[in-house]
Design an enzyme around this catalytic site. Structure first.
Site, mmCIF file in Angstrom:
data_model
loop_
_atom_site.group_PDB
_atom_site.id
_atom_site.type_symbol
_atom_site.label_atom_id
_atom_site.label_comp_id
_atom_site.label_asym_id
_atom_site.label_seq_id
_atom_site.Cartn_x
_atom_site.Cartn_y
_atom_site.Cartn_z
ATOM 1 N N GLY A 198 10.321 -0.511 92.948
ATOM 2 C CA GLY A 198 9.915 -0.578 91.552
ATOM 3 C C GLY A 198 10.725 0.390 90.710
ATOM 4 N N GLN A 249 13.123 5.593 83.494
ATOM 5 C CA GLN A 249 13.884 6.192 84.602
ATOM 6 C C GLN A 249 15.389 5.971 84.459
ATOM 7 O OE1 GLN A 249 11.150 4.280 87.702
ATOM 8 N NE2 GLN A 249 11.794 6.169 88.717
ATOM 9 N N CYS A 263 9.130 8.168 94.720
ATOM 10 C CA CYS A 263 9.628 7.749 93.401
ATOM 11 C C CYS A 263 11.140 7.910 93.390
ATOM 12 C CB CYS A 263 8.991 8.619 92.320
ATOM 13 S SG CYS A 263 9.555 8.226 90.653
ATOM 14 N N LEU A 264 11.848 6.930 92.813
ATOM 15 C CA LEU A 264 13.314 7.016 92.760
ATOM 16 C C LEU A 264 13.778 8.197 91.909
ATOM 17 C CD1 LEU A 264 14.330 3.240 92.449
ATOM 18 C CD2 LEU A 264 14.400 4.698 94.479
ATOM 19 N N HIS A 300 1.934 2.773 89.534
ATOM 20 C CA HIS A 300 2.959 3.822 89.540
ATOM 21 C C HIS A 300 3.951 3.596 88.389
ATOM 22 C CE1 HIS A 300 5.883 6.551 91.755
ATOM 23 N NE2 HIS A 300 6.660 5.949 90.877
ATOM 24 N N GLU A 301 4.419 2.340 88.242
ATOM 25 C CA GLU A 301 5.411 2.045 87.198
ATOM 26 C C GLU A 301 4.774 2.109 85.806
ATOM 27 O OE1 GLU A 301 8.264 2.290 88.239
ATOM 28 O OE2 GLU A 301 7.844 1.864 90.356
ATOM 29 N N HIS A 353 4.819 5.529 84.550
ATOM 30 C CA HIS A 353 6.115 5.947 83.993
ATOM 31 C C HIS A 353 6.188 5.637 82.499
ATOM 32 C CE1 HIS A 353 8.440 7.484 87.321
ATOM 33 N NE2 HIS A 353 8.259 6.414 88.063
HETATM 34 NI NI NI Z 1 8.610 6.247 90.129
#
Ligand code: NI
Length: 189
Positions: free
Chosen positions: A45, A50, A92-93, A134-135, A138
């Protein structure tokens, strides 16, 4: 095109993203770039903040880890209903190499616009439900570490700051090497 993923902590990741007025070619390009960036980073995701874009745009693809799933484009998503709770170990990326337990809703219903600009509603469970929450976080300027104790969060913050410093140093070395390389191959003026 693969875009650069912003590493936390960064002021951009703390801001609330703005709704998209219209799903046009610019938004579709953003969705495509985000999917490419997510796959290149082996993620499931990615949210637009991000990659430094403060718009309410998400891509999710949990198909490597949940059967019957595919790439999802979510524009202006809203979580309209939740059910139950579950604890899941999230990463998380934007916080590479870290993973911690976070409590989320077990099931969520999300309403969003798709890549075609049409409204749809989706019932999400298992990893997909976690990814949507989660997204969505963000887009609200919230990271999964904001759900942890301040002690854990500060330890992770310290490690991320060190990582960012190392990355900046590497980039500076690469640039220095490029300059040296260039002077070897090109006639000096
Ligand atoms: Ni994340």
């Amino acid at each position: 095109m693969v875009r650069d993923i912003i590493i936390w902590p960064d002021p951009i990741l703390k801001q609330v993203a703005k709704p998209v007025d219209r799903v046009d070619d610019g938004i579709r390009r953003l969705l495509d770039d985000m999917a490419e960036t997510m796959y290149a980073a082996d993620g499931v995701g990615l949210a637009a903040p991000q990659v430094g874009v403060l718009q309410r745009v998400i891509v999710i693809d949990v198909s490597p880890r949940q059967e019957g799933q595919k790439l999802l484009h979510l524009v202006n998503p809203e979580i309209v209903r939740t059910e139950g709770t579950r604890v899941y170990t999230e990463g998380c990326l934007s916080i590479p190499g870290e993973a911690e337990d976070v409590e989320r809703a077990d099931k969520v219903w999300v309403r969003a616009l798709g890549r075609d600009g049409k409204k749809f509603e989706l019932e999400c469970d298992e990893l997909l439900a976690i990814a949507v929450q989660h997204e969505y976080d963000h887009l609200q300027g919230t990271m999964f570490v904001d759900h942890l104790s301040s002690l854990k969060r500060e330890l992770i913050r310290r490690r991320m700051k060190k990582l960012k410093l190392e990355q900046a140093e590497e980039r500076a070395e690469d640039r220095a090497d490029m300059v040296k390389g260039a002077s070897k191959h090109e006639s000096a003026l």
